[in-house]
Scaffold this motif. Structure first.
Motif, short mmCIF file in Angstrom:
data_model
loop_
_atom_site.label_atom_id
_atom_site.label_comp_id
_atom_site.label_asym_id
_atom_site.label_seq_id
_atom_site.Cartn_x
_atom_site.Cartn_y
_atom_site.Cartn_z
N THR A 153 -36.44 -61.52 -12.29
CA THR A 153 -36.33 -62.06 -11.15
C THR A 153 -36.72 -60.95 -10.71
O THR A 153 -37.15 -61.37 -9.37
CB THR A 153 -34.57 -61.62 -10.84
OG1 THR A 153 -33.64 -62.22 -11.86
CG2 THR A 153 -33.77 -61.36 -9.84
N LEU A 156 -40.54 -62.68 -9.67
CA LEU A 156 -39.84 -63.68 -9.28
C LEU A 156 -40.35 -63.10 -7.20
O LEU A 156 -40.89 -63.48 -6.18
CB LEU A 156 -38.90 -64.51 -8.83
CG LEU A 156 -38.11 -65.80 -8.08
CD1 LEU A 156 -39.48 -67.17 -8.15
CD2 LEU A 156 -36.61 -66.15 -8.21
N VAL A 178 -39.01 -73.00 -5.06
CA VAL A 178 -38.05 -72.74 -5.92
C VAL A 178 -36.17 -72.72 -5.39
O VAL A 178 -35.23 -72.31 -6.33
CB VAL A 178 -38.90 -70.73 -5.20
CG1 VAL A 178 -37.25 -69.98 -6.00
CG2 VAL A 178 -39.40 -70.17 -6.08
N VAL A 181 -35.20 -75.57 -7.09
CA VAL A 181 -35.50 -74.97 -9.01
C VAL A 181 -34.07 -74.91 -9.04
O VAL A 181 -33.70 -74.86 -10.19
CB VAL A 181 -36.74 -75.01 -9.12
CG1 VAL A 181 -36.65 -74.12 -10.41
CG2 VAL A 181 -38.14 -75.00 -8.58
N ALA A 182 -34.11 -73.66 -8.42
CA ALA A 182 -32.80 -72.68 -9.01
C ALA A 182 -31.64 -73.56 -8.84
O ALA A 182 -31.00 -73.80 -10.11
CB ALA A 182 -32.38 -71.26 -8.19
N SER A 185 -30.98 -75.80 -12.00
CA SER A 185 -30.92 -74.68 -12.80
C SER A 185 -29.29 -74.81 -13.43
O SER A 185 -29.32 -74.37 -14.51
CB SER A 185 -32.08 -73.60 -13.04
OG SER A 185 -33.40 -74.31 -12.79
N ALA A 258 -38.45 -77.17 -12.84
CA ALA A 258 -39.15 -76.06 -12.48
C ALA A 258 -40.60 -75.92 -12.92
O ALA A 258 -40.86 -75.55 -11.54
CB ALA A 258 -38.14 -74.81 -13.62
N ILE A 262 -42.68 -75.88 -8.50
CA ILE A 262 -44.36 -75.23 -8.84
C ILE A 262 -45.00 -75.66 -7.88
O ILE A 262 -46.03 -75.42 -7.00
CB ILE A 262 -44.01 -74.09 -10.13
CG1 ILE A 262 -42.81 -73.44 -9.53
CG2 ILE A 262 -45.59 -72.84 -9.52
CD1 ILE A 262 -42.42 -72.17 -9.12
N LEU A 297 -46.39 -67.31 -9.71
CA LEU A 297 -44.74 -68.17 -10.09
C LEU A 297 -44.39 -69.00 -11.10
O LEU A 297 -43.32 -68.59 -11.43
CB LEU A 297 -44.42 -68.29 -8.70
CG LEU A 297 -43.19 -68.93 -7.69
CD1 LEU A 297 -42.59 -67.28 -7.59
CD2 LEU A 297 -43.34 -69.35 -6.05
N VAL A 301 -40.24 -68.13 -12.84
CA VAL A 301 -39.79 -69.42 -13.23
C VAL A 301 -39.52 -70.02 -14.26
O VAL A 301 -38.07 -69.47 -14.94
CB VAL A 301 -39.76 -70.57 -12.19
CG1 VAL A 301 -39.23 -72.04 -12.99
CG2 VAL A 301 -39.95 -69.94 -10.82
N SER A 302 -40.34 -69.84 -15.58
CA SER A 302 -40.07 -70.41 -16.84
C SER A 302 -39.44 -69.25 -17.51
O SER A 302 -38.49 -69.39 -18.25
CB SER A 302 -41.79 -70.16 -17.68
OG SER A 302 -42.64 -69.64 -17.73
N SER A 305 -36.09 -69.31 -16.66
CA SER A 305 -34.79 -70.24 -17.48
C SER A 305 -35.18 -70.60 -18.88
O SER A 305 -33.72 -70.45 -20.27
CB SER A 305 -35.46 -72.06 -17.15
OG SER A 305 -37.15 -71.67 -17.15
#
Ligand SMILES: Nc1ncnc2c1ncn2[C@@H]1O[C@H](COP(=O)(O)OP(=O)(O)OP(=O)(O)O)[C@@H](O)[C@H]1O
Length: 603
Positions: A153, A156, A178, A181-182, A185, A258, A262, A297, A301-302, A305
């Motif tokens: 976080t 990010l 992003v 993606v969020a 997820s 994700a 990106i 980034l 993100v990875s 997740s």
């Protein structure tokens, strides 16, 4: 004894309970966790600084300035980032293994200190699965995933802030990607945890059923049911596989969304960035730095997740481990002083006063209003039809079962005051079904009393006619013993030898129902008689010779004492006793016939 899986609570506990359990594993390691987090943040900061340093290198190149400083900064960032990353990896890895170990140790302690019957009601295979498999799932959840989530976080937000400093227009396109993606997820994540939880439950059932099948393998094979049982077992394995595949599919979806998000952001950044460069609103070096941030980034993100997935499976495992906390534990020792000098005295060493007890508090009691005095010397035999409550009396004496009403006393002091360790120190118990413990013959013989000498061991083996056969084995006393490598009667004799070597105040002997040959039977009786001469032996008797030998016989029926006295007295007064003796006599005669045609068993 019921091994029914249906008695085990199935669902995982509520979320807050599971999180608090995870927290309880992580809390003792808080300093290490905080240090890891700091190291992770430093690594992230060095990662965040790299694109800016790259921009300085490019600017220096374009402006013809010195490259030394910017390159030096880049190298230092690389080396420091790498070293700290390595340190953090080792630290978190070690921490994770400690957490697994502590979870296992906690579960094992719970099993060993649990009350006997609540423990036995849970399928053994399922308990094994929790210790071996569920604990592994806690590993990342209680250690690296927390660090990963916070660091991810931070990285990010940090990346987005750095991007915003470079170019506000481009960052809006990135934030939009992003956010998508969020959102995706958040929708997909919880199902990963649920699928993993179901997969673990199926794995637990597989463990439980496999253990039961292996124990009953002879019955299964004799019934020709291998395929049917195999189908049932593979059914559980299949269910576990399918649920895991479901979780993997979800995970793949989250990762694809994700990564794709990106990648799409990078393409947009390239397009919009190139246009802004051509318009003169942005330098090429800023666009390069921005693109580098877009690649950075990918990491948070990875990381997010990945760690959220690990956290979900850890939560599912924590829910299952949490159920074990409900396993009733035995009372902690209190240990009131009780003099040990009672042997051979006139009083009772143990006493049941008006005891009513059962296995299910809501069900019918297994024994009612029992009044029983165990004298400090002599041989007391319990007889009665199957289900009369004989084994329950042993379970009460050993403190495996608590009375619903009435009282148990050791030398006149209530059990609750004496404490179970002291009670059990006075007893030695020879079980009928599973009397040997894992280890060698020597381990078994010295299990209750580690101080015994080689000579004492050999003398006792002599008494029960096992000396020659044990010594003839290639490894003698150090031969490993498993339930399947010796006959039921031999297991019992080894257990009897163990009990005799402990020289207990009271020897509790649940006699094997299977017949033994006449010579061995005599040897066992002689050993028991010797012990009863200055201590106490209580036998659940399945042989005529045992009852005839006893100083007092207690006849049980439907949980109550129906009659008591000597053999002769009971023959004269109790019809139930006469019928039991008739049955034992027929058994004994059948046994004699068998002994005549069968060779005498050795180890
Ligand atoms: N673990 C258990 N859980 C629930 N009920 C039990 C359990 N063990 C025994 N019982 C019940 O308690 C009663 C008394 O059983 P117990 O085993 O004491 O009898 P027993 O006289 O030793 O029988 P046997 O000679 O067949 O071993 C029986 O009705 C039995 O079904």
């Amino acid at each position: 004894m019921s091994y029914s899986g249906s008695m085990v609570p199935q669902s995982s506990g509520p979320e807050p309970g599971r999180i608090s359990l995870l927290w309880s594993y992580a809390r003792p390691h808080l300093p290490a966790l905080i240090l890891s987090l700091v190291l992770a943040l430093v690594t992230s900061a060095s990662q965040l600084a790299s694109p800016l340093a790259t921009r300085s290198v490019l600017d220096a190149l374009a402006g013809g300035g010195s490259l030394l400083n910017p390159v030096l900064v880049l190298v230092v960032l690389l080396v420091v980032g790498g070293a700290i990353g390595w340190w953090q990896w080792v630290m978190l890895g070690t921490l994770a293994e400690r957490i697994v170990y502590e979870a296992r140790q906690g579960m094992l302690t719970r099993f060993m200190r649990a009350r006997v019957f609540p423990l036995l009601r849970r399928p053994a295979g399922e308990l094994v699965t929790r210790v071996t498999s569920d604990s592994v799932l806690l590993r990342e959840a209680a250690s690296s995933s927390v660090v990963g989530i916070i660091n991810g976080t931070a990285l990010l937000i940090g990346t987005l802030v750095m991007m915003a400093i470079l170019d506000v227009v481009l960052v809006l396109a990135t934030v939009a990607a992003v956010a998508v993606v969020a959102a995706v997820s958040i929708v997909l994540m919880p199902e990963i945890g649920r699928a993993q939880s179901r997969s673990q439950a199926a794995l637990g059932s597989l463990g439980a059923e496999l253990e039961g099948n292996l124990r009953a393998i002879k019955t299964v094979k004799a019934a020709g049911s291998e395929q049917r049982q195999l189908d049932r077992l593979t059914g559980h394995a299949l269910a576990s596989r399918d649920e895991s595949v479901r979780a993997v599919r979800r995970e793949a979806m989250v990762w694809t969304v994700a990564g794709g998000g990106i990648q799409a952001a990078i393409i947009v950044i390239l397009g919009v960035g190139a246009w802004r460069v051509s318009e003169g609103e942005m330098t090429v070096s800023t666009l390069v730095a921005f693109l580098l941030y877009a690649f950075v980034l990918l990491e948070p993100v990875s990381t997010l997740s990945e760690n959220l997935t690990a956290f979900q499976s850890g939560l599912a495992a924590a829910g299952r481990i949490r159920e074990l906390e409900q396993l009733e534990q035995e009372d902690t020792p209190v240990g009131a002083g009780v003099s040990s000098a009672v042997r051979g005295g006139g009083g009772a060493v143990m006493e049941l006063r008006s005891v009513t007890a059962g296995y299910d508090p809501a069900g019918e009691p297994a024994v009612r209003d029992l009044e029983l005095r165990i004298p400090s010397r002599g041989h007391l035999a319990l007889v009665g039809p199957s289900g009369a409550g004989k084994t329950t009396v042993f379970s009460l004496l050993l403190g495996f079962l608590n009375p619903q009403s009435g009282q148990l006393l050791l030398q006149g002091v209530p059990y609750a005051e004496v404490g179970l360790p002291e009670v059990r120190r006075r007893l030695a118990y020879v079980e009928q079904e599973t009397p040997v413990v894992p280890g060698t013959i020597r381990d078994n013989l010295t299990f209750l009393n580690a101080e015994v000498t080689e000579q004492q061991i050999l003398d006792v083996l002599d008494q029960i006619r096992l000396r020659e056969t044990v010594l003839a084995l290639p490894n003698g006393l150090d031969t490993p013993l498993s339930d399947s490598s010796v006959s039921g009667g031999q297991r019992q004799r080894i257990a009897l030898a163990r009990a005799l070597l402990a020289d207990p105040d009271v020897l509790l002997l649940d006699e094997a129902t299977a017949q033994v040959d006449g010579l061995t039977e005599t040897a066992i009786h002689d050993a028991v008689r010797r012990h009863a001469a200055n201590a106490t032996v209580v036998t659940i008797a399945h042989r005529l010779s045992t009852v005839i030998d006893a100083d007092e016989i207690v006849v049980m029926e439907e949980g109550r004492i129906a009659a008591r006295g000597t053999h002769q007295e009971l023959l004269a007064t109790s019809e139930l006793y006469r019928s039991l003796v008739r049955a034992l006599r027929i058994d004994a005669e059948a046994g004699v016939e068998r002994a005549e045609v069968e060779p005498v068993g050795g180890l």
